[in-house]
Design a protein around this motif. Structure first.
Motif, PDB file in Angstrom:
ATOM      1  N   GLU A  50     -32.179-106.609  26.438  1.00 50.55           N
ATOM      2  CA  GLU A  50     -32.009-106.359  25.003  1.00 50.55           C
ATOM      3  C   GLU A  50     -30.975-107.291  24.370  1.00 50.55           C
ATOM      4  O   GLU A  50     -31.024-107.552  23.164  1.00 50.55           O
ATOM      5  CB  GLU A  50     -31.632-104.895  24.780  1.00 50.55           C
ATOM      6  N   TRP A  51     -30.078-107.827  25.208  1.00 45.90           N
ATOM      7  CA  TRP A  51     -29.098-108.774  24.669  1.00 45.90           C
ATOM      8  C   TRP A  51     -29.746-110.091  24.251  1.00 45.90           C
ATOM      9  O   TRP A  51     -29.231-110.792  23.376  1.00 45.90           O
ATOM     10  CB  TRP A  51     -27.964-109.009  25.674  1.00 45.90           C
ATOM     11  N   CYS A  52     -30.884-110.448  24.837  1.00 45.86           N
ATOM     12  CA  CYS A  52     -31.608-111.651  24.399  1.00 45.86           C
ATOM     13  C   CYS A  52     -32.037-111.498  22.945  1.00 45.86           C
ATOM     14  O   CYS A  52     -31.880-112.418  22.133  1.00 45.86           O
ATOM     15  CB  CYS A  52     -32.839-111.882  25.268  1.00 45.86           C
ATOM     16  N   ASP A  53     -32.593-110.341  22.623  1.00 43.94           N
ATOM     17  CA  ASP A  53     -33.073-110.099  21.263  1.00 43.94           C
ATOM     18  C   ASP A  53     -31.924-109.994  20.274  1.00 43.94           C
ATOM     19  O   ASP A  53     -32.028-110.452  19.133  1.00 43.94           O
ATOM     20  CB  ASP A  53     -33.930-108.836  21.239  1.00 43.94           C
ATOM     21  N   GLU A  54     -30.809-109.418  20.711  1.00 43.44           N
ATOM     22  CA  GLU A  54     -29.637-109.327  19.844  1.00 43.44           C
ATOM     23  C   GLU A  54     -29.078-110.712  19.553  1.00 43.44           C
ATOM     24  O   GLU A  54     -28.718-111.034  18.410  1.00 43.44           O
ATOM     25  CB  GLU A  54     -28.564-108.459  20.511  1.00 43.44           C
ATOM     26  N   LEU A  55     -29.031-111.565  20.557  1.00 42.51           N
ATOM     27  CA  LEU A  55     -28.458-112.903  20.397  1.00 42.51           C
ATOM     28  C   LEU A  55     -29.365-113.841  19.609  1.00 42.51           C
ATOM     29  O   LEU A  55     -28.914-114.534  18.690  1.00 42.51           O
ATOM     30  CB  LEU A  55     -28.169-113.517  21.775  1.00 42.51           C
TER      31      LEU A  55
ATOM     32  N   GLU B  17     -41.404-119.151  12.288  1.00 43.44           N
ATOM     33  CA  GLU B  17     -41.803-120.555  12.296  1.00 43.44           C
ATOM     34  C   GLU B  17     -40.852-121.423  13.115  1.00 43.44           C
ATOM     35  O   GLU B  17     -41.272-122.346  13.825  1.00 43.44           O
ATOM     36  CB  GLU B  17     -41.893-121.069  10.850  1.00 43.44           C
ATOM     37  N   LYS B  18     -39.561-121.142  13.032  1.00 43.95           N
ATOM     38  CA  LYS B  18     -38.578-121.984  13.725  1.00 43.95           C
ATOM     39  C   LYS B  18     -38.701-121.916  15.248  1.00 43.95           C
ATOM     40  O   LYS B  18     -38.158-122.763  15.960  1.00 43.95           O
ATOM     41  CB  LYS B  18     -37.157-121.591  13.320  1.00 43.95           C
ATOM     42  N   PHE B  19     -39.439-120.896  15.750  1.00 45.02           N
ATOM     43  CA  PHE B  19     -39.602-120.759  17.192  1.00 45.02           C
ATOM     44  C   PHE B  19     -40.987-121.189  17.687  1.00 45.02           C
ATOM     45  O   PHE B  19     -41.258-121.109  18.887  1.00 45.02           O
ATOM     46  CB  PHE B  19     -39.366-119.301  17.619  1.00 45.02           C
ATOM     47  N   ARG B  20     -41.861-121.636  16.787  1.00 44.78           N
ATOM     48  CA  ARG B  20     -43.248-121.903  17.166  1.00 44.78           C
ATOM     49  C   ARG B  20     -43.377-123.010  18.219  1.00 44.78           C
ATOM     50  O   ARG B  20     -44.368-123.062  18.958  1.00 44.78           O
ATOM     51  CB  ARG B  20     -44.071-122.274  15.923  1.00 44.78           C
ATOM     52  N   SER B  21     -42.406-123.926  18.279  1.00 46.02           N
ATOM     53  CA  SER B  21     -42.474-125.022  19.252  1.00 46.02           C
ATOM     54  C   SER B  21     -41.866-124.646  20.603  1.00 46.02           C
ATOM     55  O   SER B  21     -41.898-125.436  21.549  1.00 46.02           O
ATOM     56  CB  SER B  21     -41.763-126.264  18.706  1.00 46.02           C
ATOM     57  N   ARG B  22     -41.322-123.442  20.708  1.00 45.75           N
ATOM     58  CA  ARG B  22     -40.694-122.978  21.943  1.00 45.75           C
ATOM     59  C   ARG B  22     -41.754-122.546  22.963  1.00 45.75           C
ATOM     60  O   ARG B  22     -42.935-122.402  22.645  1.00 45.75           O
ATOM     61  CB  ARG B  22     -39.748-121.815  21.633  1.00 45.75           C
ATOM     62  N   LYS B  23     -41.323-122.294  24.187  1.00 39.86           N
ATOM     63  CA  LYS B  23     -42.232-121.818  25.231  1.00 39.86           C
ATOM     64  C   LYS B  23     -42.549-120.337  24.973  1.00 39.86           C
ATOM     65  O   LYS B  23     -41.678-119.472  25.100  1.00 39.86           O
ATOM     66  CB  LYS B  23     -41.613-121.985  26.618  1.00 39.86           C
ATOM     67  N   LEU B  24     -43.789-120.062  24.583  1.00 42.30           N
ATOM     68  CA  LEU B  24     -44.221-118.712  24.231  1.00 42.30           C
ATOM     69  C   LEU B  24     -45.245-118.212  25.232  1.00 42.30           C
ATOM     70  O   LEU B  24     -46.018-118.984  25.798  1.00 42.30           O
ATOM     71  CB  LEU B  24     -44.815-118.688  22.817  1.00 42.30           C
TER      72      LEU B  24
ATOM     73  N   THR C 175     -35.973-117.977  27.037  1.00 40.21           N
ATOM     74  CA  THR C 175     -34.617-118.329  26.617  1.00 40.21           C
ATOM     75  C   THR C 175     -34.257-119.727  27.137  1.00 40.21           C
ATOM     76  O   THR C 175     -34.694-120.146  28.198  1.00 40.21           O
ATOM     77  CB  THR C 175     -33.591-117.312  27.136  1.00 40.21           C
ATOM     78  N   THR C 176     -33.428-120.422  26.360  1.00 40.56           N
ATOM     79  CA  THR C 176     -33.055-121.797  26.693  1.00 40.56           C
ATOM     80  C   THR C 176     -31.784-121.837  27.539  1.00 40.56           C
ATOM     81  O   THR C 176     -31.113-120.819  27.743  1.00 40.56           O
ATOM     82  CB  THR C 176     -32.798-122.601  25.409  1.00 40.56           C
ATOM     83  N   VAL C 177     -31.451-123.040  27.989  1.00 41.51           N
ATOM     84  CA  VAL C 177     -30.217-123.236  28.749  1.00 41.51           C
ATOM     85  C   VAL C 177     -29.013-122.795  27.929  1.00 41.51           C
ATOM     86  O   VAL C 177     -28.137-122.050  28.418  1.00 41.51           O
ATOM     87  CB  VAL C 177     -30.079-124.724  29.158  1.00 41.51           C
ATOM     88  N   GLU C 178     -28.942-123.219  26.674  1.00 44.64           N
ATOM     89  CA  GLU C 178     -27.803-122.865  25.826  1.00 44.64           C
ATOM     90  C   GLU C 178     -27.728-121.358  25.571  1.00 44.64           C
ATOM     91  O   GLU C 178     -26.641-120.765  25.585  1.00 44.64           O
ATOM     92  CB  GLU C 178     -27.863-123.620  24.500  1.00 44.64           C
ATOM     93  N   GLU C 179     -28.869-120.761  25.322  1.00 43.74           N
ATOM     94  CA  GLU C 179     -28.889-119.303  25.100  1.00 43.74           C
ATOM     95  C   GLU C 179     -28.448-118.560  26.353  1.00 43.74           C
ATOM     96  O   GLU C 179     -27.725-117.560  26.280  1.00 43.74           O
ATOM     97  CB  GLU C 179     -30.293-118.863  24.671  1.00 43.74           C
ATOM     98  N   ASN C 180     -28.845-119.057  27.514  1.00 41.97           N
ATOM     99  CA  ASN C 180     -28.451-118.408  28.766  1.00 41.97           C
ATOM    100  C   ASN C 180     -26.963-118.556  29.037  1.00 41.97           C
ATOM    101  O   ASN C 180     -26.339-117.652  29.595  1.00 41.97           O
ATOM    102  CB  ASN C 180     -29.282-118.949  29.924  1.00 41.97           C
ATOM    103  N   ARG C 181     -26.407-119.684  28.641  1.00 46.02           N
ATOM    104  CA  ARG C 181     -24.944-119.825  28.786  1.00 46.02           C
ATOM    105  C   ARG C 181     -24.224-118.764  27.952  1.00 46.02           C
ATOM    106  O   ARG C 181     -23.258-118.146  28.407  1.00 46.02           O
ATOM    107  CB  ARG C 181     -24.508-121.225  28.345  1.00 46.02           C
TER     108      ARG C 181
ATOM    109  N   PRO D 249     -35.533-122.947  36.658  1.00 44.15           N
ATOM    110  CA  PRO D 249     -34.300-122.887  37.458  1.00 44.15           C
ATOM    111  C   PRO D 249     -33.061-123.361  36.704  1.00 44.15           C
ATOM    112  O   PRO D 249     -31.966-122.836  36.923  1.00 44.15           O
ATOM    113  CB  PRO D 249     -34.613-123.811  38.647  1.00 44.15           C
ATOM    114  N   GLU D 250     -33.239-124.329  35.811  1.00 46.78           N
ATOM    115  CA  GLU D 250     -32.091-124.848  35.063  1.00 46.78           C
ATOM    116  C   GLU D 250     -31.528-123.784  34.125  1.00 46.78           C
ATOM    117  O   GLU D 250     -30.301-123.593  34.032  1.00 46.78           O
ATOM    118  CB  GLU D 250     -32.493-126.087  34.266  1.00 46.78           C
ATOM    119  N   ALA D 251     -32.419-123.072  33.410  1.00 48.24           N
ATOM    120  CA  ALA D 251     -31.973-122.020  32.491  1.00 48.24           C
ATOM    121  C   ALA D 251     -31.315-120.877  33.266  1.00 48.24           C
ATOM    122  O   ALA D 251     -30.278-120.344  32.854  1.00 48.24           O
ATOM    123  CB  ALA D 251     -33.147-121.505  31.671  1.00 48.24           C
ATOM    124  N   ASP D 252     -31.912-120.506  34.403  1.00 44.95           N
ATOM    125  CA  ASP D 252     -31.326-119.438  35.217  1.00 44.95           C
ATOM    126  C   ASP D 252     -29.954-119.849  35.745  1.00 44.95           C
ATOM    127  O   ASP D 252     -29.002-119.058  35.739  1.00 44.95           O
ATOM    128  CB  ASP D 252     -32.249-119.094  36.391  1.00 44.95           C
ATOM    129  N   ALA D 253     -29.850-121.085  36.195  1.00 43.50           N
ATOM    130  CA  ALA D 253     -28.571-121.565  36.726  1.00 43.50           C
ATOM    131  C   ALA D 253     -27.486-121.537  35.656  1.00 43.50           C
ATOM    132  O   ALA D 253     -26.328-121.194  35.928  1.00 43.50           O
ATOM    133  CB  ALA D 253     -28.743-122.985  37.277  1.00 43.50           C
TER     134      ALA D 253
END
Length: 406
Positions: free
Chosen positions: A249-254, A296-303, A315-321, A360-364
């Protein structure tokens, strides 16, 4: 056995309808307490607790509310007053159930009072708003919303049927006896656990082990309201320990998804000082509705189309940090024992090699951020397995049992 049912509402506009359900309830042998939260017209039914008393408890007077001619302000005051009175009645043992009728204003007012009552106390709200989004009214409490179909305005063959059913519902709720617990079952530790479809194997194994060892487990679906419900029950003292496996749920909050549990998610267990094992379940995803609802701003993301009504975004590397920092900061404040588990091979069913969200990069980035910000007093266990591997679940369950015994 006769029970006491509170009827709360605006008796100037809905008095006839309240009188109708009052008669049905009393014919069933129950007592009623009528609370009038109306403001403008004269009450059409005699209340037991007047609008003057409600306004006073809310910090104002009826005269002030009338003179202001501010409906929003008036509803706020009467909501506060009604909530205070309902709380007093409950604490005095004079409230076994509560029912109300209303449109948008009446529903907001009555459900505010209902939400102050514990889970398990019967609550019925007959409302013109019940066929839409009821989250603002229900919150995380067990309020039964009944759609009125027609406006609550007079008694006719249709409204009579709806109101009769509503009266029967609240009577049935207060009459039914809850199963009696044995002394042994009453002593079982009550554990809260969080689950998503993509962490189900882990949570089911944890639940099974905990139950085999004498615990009772409440599993909350991590859909925003699920996390909020668990936090609320922890604050109320119901839950003795937590297996917070799915902190998604913190992903959606962030990021701005649709299943946020708010900024206080992960606070309650730490403040209460109860044992907790925590993991990073489903921190690889942000939730949206159908694909065409993704901003719209997320349409180019991995869905990923999870089903026709749910779209997931990786979620991206930056979001995971940032998520790692948030999780660590929350756990650093815990007053009780807490162990954080990290599954190095993936945090959800679709985050493993060959699956859509494997990154793996995002998880790391997530794992390194957690380790960077977590203070030494919080134990961390990294396991070279996936979150849904049996050994991961078994380690979490056994650790929580050890914390509870200590």
């Amino acid at each position: 056995m006769s029970k006491t049912i509170v009827l709360l509402g605006t008796f100037d506009t809905k008095g006839r309808e309240f009188a109708y359900i009052k008669e049905i309830i009393e014919k069933r042998g129950h007592q009623t307490i009528l609370i009038d939260a109306g403001i403008m017209g004269s009450p059409l039914i005699q209340p037991d607790i007047s609008r003057k008393e409600v306004a006073f408890k809310g910090g104002s007077t009826i005269e002030e509310l009338v003179s202001k001619k501010d409906r929003g302000f008036a509803i706020d005051i009467m909501s506060k007053g009604a909530s205070a009175i309902v709380q007093e009645l409950y604490k005095e043992g004079k409230l076994d159930g509560i029912i109300s009728l209303g449109g948008s204003g009446g529903t907001a007012l009555a459900t505010a009072a209902m939400r102050t009552l514990p889970v398990g106390i019967p609550k019925v709200m007959v409302s013109t708003m019940a066929s839409g989004d009821t989250k603002p009214y229900v919150g995380v409490k067990d309020i039964s919303m009944m759609y009125s179909v027609v406006d609550i305005s007079g008694i006719n063959r249709l409204s009579a049927s709806i109101l009769t059913n509503a009266a029967g519902a609240i009577c049935g709720m207060v009459e039914v006896e809850l199963p009696k617990k044995s002394k042994a079952s009453g002593e079982k530790p009550l554990i809260g656990a969080t689950m998503f479809g993509v962490t189900t194997p882990c949570v089911e194994r944890v639940r099974s082990i905990l139950e085999e060892n004498g615990c009772e487990v409440l599993v909350f679906h991590a859909t925003g309201t699920g996390g909020m419900a668990m936090e609320s029950l922890i604050e109320s003292g119901f839950i003795n320990a937590v297996a917070d496996i799915t902190t998604t749920e913190w992903c959606d909050e962030l990021v701005g998804g649709v299943l946020s549990a708010g900024p206080t998610r992960l606070d309650a267990a730490g403040k209460a000082g109860i044992p907790q094992v925590v993991s990073v379940g489903a921190l690889d995803m942000v939730n949206f509705g159908p694909m065409d609802t993704v901003p719209e701003k997320f349409r180019s993301r991995k869905l990923y189309k999870h089903n026709p009504t749910v779209t997931l975004m990786r979620t991206t590397v930056e979001e995971n940090r940032k998520l790692g920092e948030i999780i660590a900061e929350k756990l650093n404040k815990a007053k009780g024992p807490v162990v954080l588990f990290i599954p190095l091979k993936g945090v959800s069913a679709i985050d493993r090699e060959g699956m859509p969200f494997y990154d793996p990069e995002a998880d790391a980035a997530l794992f390194e951020s957690i380790k960077e910000h977590l203070k030494p007093h919080v134990e961390i266990r990294e396991m070279n397995c996936h979150i849904n591997d049996p050994e991961f679940a078994e380690a979490m369950a056994k650790t929580l049992l050890q914390l509870i015994k200590k």
